[in-house]
Structures are given as structure tokens and as C-alpha cells.
Design an enzyme around this catalytic site. Structure first.
Site, PDB file in Angstrom:
ATOM      1  N   GLN A  35      40.499  31.983  39.997  1.00  0.00           N
ATOM      2  CA  GLN A  35      41.393  33.002  39.425  1.00  0.00           C
ATOM      3  C   GLN A  35      42.785  32.899  40.041  1.00  0.00           C
ATOM      4  O   GLN A  35      43.792  33.074  39.344  1.00  0.00           O
ATOM      5  CB  GLN A  35      40.827  34.396  39.663  1.00  0.00           C
ATOM      6  N   TYR A  95      41.712  50.585  51.752  1.00  0.00           N
ATOM      7  CA  TYR A  95      40.946  49.624  50.964  1.00  0.00           C
ATOM      8  C   TYR A  95      39.601  49.331  51.623  1.00  0.00           C
ATOM      9  O   TYR A  95      39.541  48.789  52.729  1.00  0.00           O
ATOM     10  CB  TYR A  95      41.724  48.323  50.776  1.00  0.00           C
ATOM     11  N   TRP A 103      43.022  45.159  46.995  1.00  0.00           N
ATOM     12  CA  TRP A 103      42.491  46.421  46.493  1.00  0.00           C
ATOM     13  C   TRP A 103      41.198  46.201  45.699  1.00  0.00           C
ATOM     14  O   TRP A 103      41.144  45.317  44.851  1.00  0.00           O
ATOM     15  CB  TRP A 103      43.533  47.112  45.612  1.00  0.00           C
TER      16      TRP A 103
END
Length: 335
Positions: free
Chosen positions: A296, A54, A21
Site C-alpha cells: 500500500q 493512538y 492512526w
């Protein structure tokens, strides 16, 4: 990586998953998306989530390219997508039988897959009879285009109605729900859905565990230019960005600062603390994370090491900061 059963099914999903997303097809290009997906897969993540809406379908395209590029064995992956907003035409949105079937075919084409493991009704559709919705999803399961179907941001009453229709007609009922869940957004998972876990064996794959980045601490001093809240052409991000200036937004930021002190005490980042807190909930099958760079992903996976550090004492200290425990008598228990 820890794997959990998706509700009352035999399917096992990684307790942390990767979603696209805002990020894939929008915030970052296909090469970065591929790098993030590879980092996730190499870390043991087997569940990847997207949706037809998306980035106008580009997220599905980019994820599909990554799956083919790396040549991953299909049985090693759990791929999900969601249907509701498929375009501007009058039949390109909602949960009519027409859109559910045509939308699924379009998603599979973009993903370059023969089937998806999980398919969600991205939102409830009050304009379409529940029987039509259940029959359409059941059809897709029977045709082998979908293995399991579920809902996203449906109320407990709506999910219960879908189960009642499925039971009456001898059809396949929804297995899982995809709601928002984080330290600031708790009632639905911890209160409203409680009966559904026991009655229907409902699984959950939750989104926004970091409250769109607020729980990382990155917005404590403003909005960094490279963050998702800085994206100008996204109405949701703009609304969240504006909310930071409100009294409620400033209160949340002050709580994040206090949560950072707890994170420092147990030797983790604030983001890892927030993810581990979600993972403590036994009713969660998988926590969907986002990442705009491979590092991340790697940092998020480290939150698994933080879960054992969340003792009853630490959890109560967190509750003392949040001050938003649902009225329902519900507590996490350390194992």
C-alpha cells in the site's frame, strides 16, 4: 519523492508521509508496522506521524522500535506526535501545562527518542487559557524536546489567538496545523485557513486523504472484513461504517464510482487519483497516508506520478463529480 517546506520554516518534509492512526499498535502488529515504515523510508518518505492516544500509546512504541531497529540517522527523520488524550486521570487529558509537559515526556519515552520534530495540540482546549497553552509549548521548544509545535483541528480564530498571545509575550507561535482534507472534506483547508497561509506562513500536514478508505473504491460494494472500517471496537470506525448506509454515504459512493472512471482514463487507481488531487493544493506541506501492508505504501507513492496528469480539464471534470467546491473563489492551477 518531493519535499516541501513546512510553512514558513526551513524544515523540509516529504509531501507524502506515513501515519499510524488506527493501524499501528491496533489493526496490525509491530512487524507489519516495521515493514511499512521501511517501505516508506526506502521510497523517500521522511515524515512519520503518531499520537499519544493512538492504540493507547502502542503506536508510538511500535514506531520507536522500528526507528531503532533500522538504525536510521535521526537527522533523516521528521517525527511528530500529538497531545490531548493521554489517559483516564483528570490531568491526563487536555492542554494544561502539566499534561503538555508530562505527556511529552511520556511520548518521548515510548518512542525512545530525545526529541520530536513536531508536536501538535491534538484538539483545542476551551478549558485552558491560551496563554498557558502557548507558554507550555514554548517551554518544550526551548528545552529542546520539540523543534516546532502546531495544532490539529483548530479553527482559524483559535490559531489566530495563539499567534496573538505568542506575539504579545515574545514566544514561539504554532507553525503548522493538521486538519482532515480530502475530496469530500474541503472547506477548512480551501476556505477558512486561506488568510493564515499568507499572514502566518502556516504549514499543513493533512490527514484522511482517502476519507478512511472511501475514496479507494473498496467500499463500493460493502465493507471488506480486512478493512479498517470492519474494526468492531473502534467507535470512529463504527460511526463511519454506519454512515455508508445513509443517503449521504450512498451519494458519496456513487461519486467514487464516477471518479474511478476518471482514474481509468488517466491510468491510475482511484486512491492514487485522490492522493494526487490533494497534492495539487499548493498550501499542503504533507499528506499523511496510512498503510497496513508495504504494498500500500508503494502504491500510494505512485500518486506522485499522477499529479502532472491532473490538467485543468481533468480537475474540472473532478469538480463536476464532486459538486462541493467551497464558495470562496479558490482554484488549483496545473503547473
Amino acid at each position: 519523492m518531493e519535499y516541501r517546506y513546512l510553512g514558513r520554516s526551513g524544515l523540509m518534509v516529504s509531501c507524502l508521509s506515513l501515519g499510524g492512526w488506527v493501524t499501528y499498535g491496533g489493526q496490525v502488529g509491530p512487524e507489519v508496522a516495521q515493514q511499512c515504515m521501511k517501505a516508506a523510508f526506502d521510497s523517500g518518505i521522511n515524515f512519520f506521524d503518531t499520537a499519544e492516544v493512538y492504540s493507547g500509546g502502542q503506536c508510538e512504541i511500535d514506531m520507536g522500535i522500528a526507528i531503532r531497529k533500522f538504525g536510521w540517522k535521526r537527522s533523516d527523520l521528521v517525527i511528530s506526535t500529538k497531545l490531548f488524550w493521554g489517559g483516564k486521570g483528570p490531568n491526563d487529558r487536555g492542554l494544561s501545562r502539566k499534561h503538555i509537559i508530562e505527556g511529552t515526556d511520556a511520548s518521548l519515552k515510548r518512542l525512545q527518542l530525545d526529541y520530536v520534530d513536531l508536536l501538535y495540540a491534538h484538539r483545542p482546549d476551551p478549558d485552558t487559557p491560551m496563554e498557558e497553552i502557548v507558554r507550555a509549548f514554548n517551554y518544550l521548544v526551548e528545552k529542546g524536546k520539540v523543534f516546532y509545535w502546531g495544532t490539529s483541528e483548530w479553527s482559524a480564530a483559535q490559531i489566530t489567538e495563539a499567534h496573538a498571545v505568542a506575539q504579545r509575550l515574545g514566544l514561539i507561535a504554532p507553525l503548522m496545523e493538521q486538519p482532515q482534507y480530502n475530496m469530500f472534506h474541503r472547506d477548512r483547508i480551501e476556505k477558512e485557513y486561506l488568510p493564515l497561509y499568507k499572514i502566518f506562513g502556516m504549514g499543513t500536514t493533512t490527514w484522511s486523504p482517502l476519507a478512511s478508505g472511501l475514496l479507494t473504491g473498496k467500499y463500493n460494494e460493502g465493507v471488506p472484513p480486512d478493512s479498517r472500517l470492519a474494526i468492531e471496537d473502534n467507535a470512529v470506525m463504527k460511526r463511519l461504517r454506519d454512515s455508508l448506509e445513509s443517503e449521504d454515504g450512498q451519494l458519496k459512493i456513487s461519486k467514487v464510482r464516477k471518479l474511478s472512471d476518471i482514474a481509468d482514463r488517466i491510468g491510475c487507481t482511484t486512491a492514487q487519483l485522490a492522493l494526487a488531487w490533494c497534492l495539487k493544493n499548493p498550501n499542503l506541506s504533507s499528506v499523511i497516508t496510512g498503510a497496513s501492508r508495504p504494498s500500500q505504501v508503494e502504491e500510494n507513492v505512485k500518486s506522485l506520478q499522477v499529479v502532472p496528469l491532473l490538467t485543468d480539464e481533468i480537475m474540472e471534470a473532478i469538480e463536476g463529480i464532486l459538486m462541493n467546491r467551497p464558495a470562496q473563489d479558490y482554484n488549483f492551477r496545473s503547473s
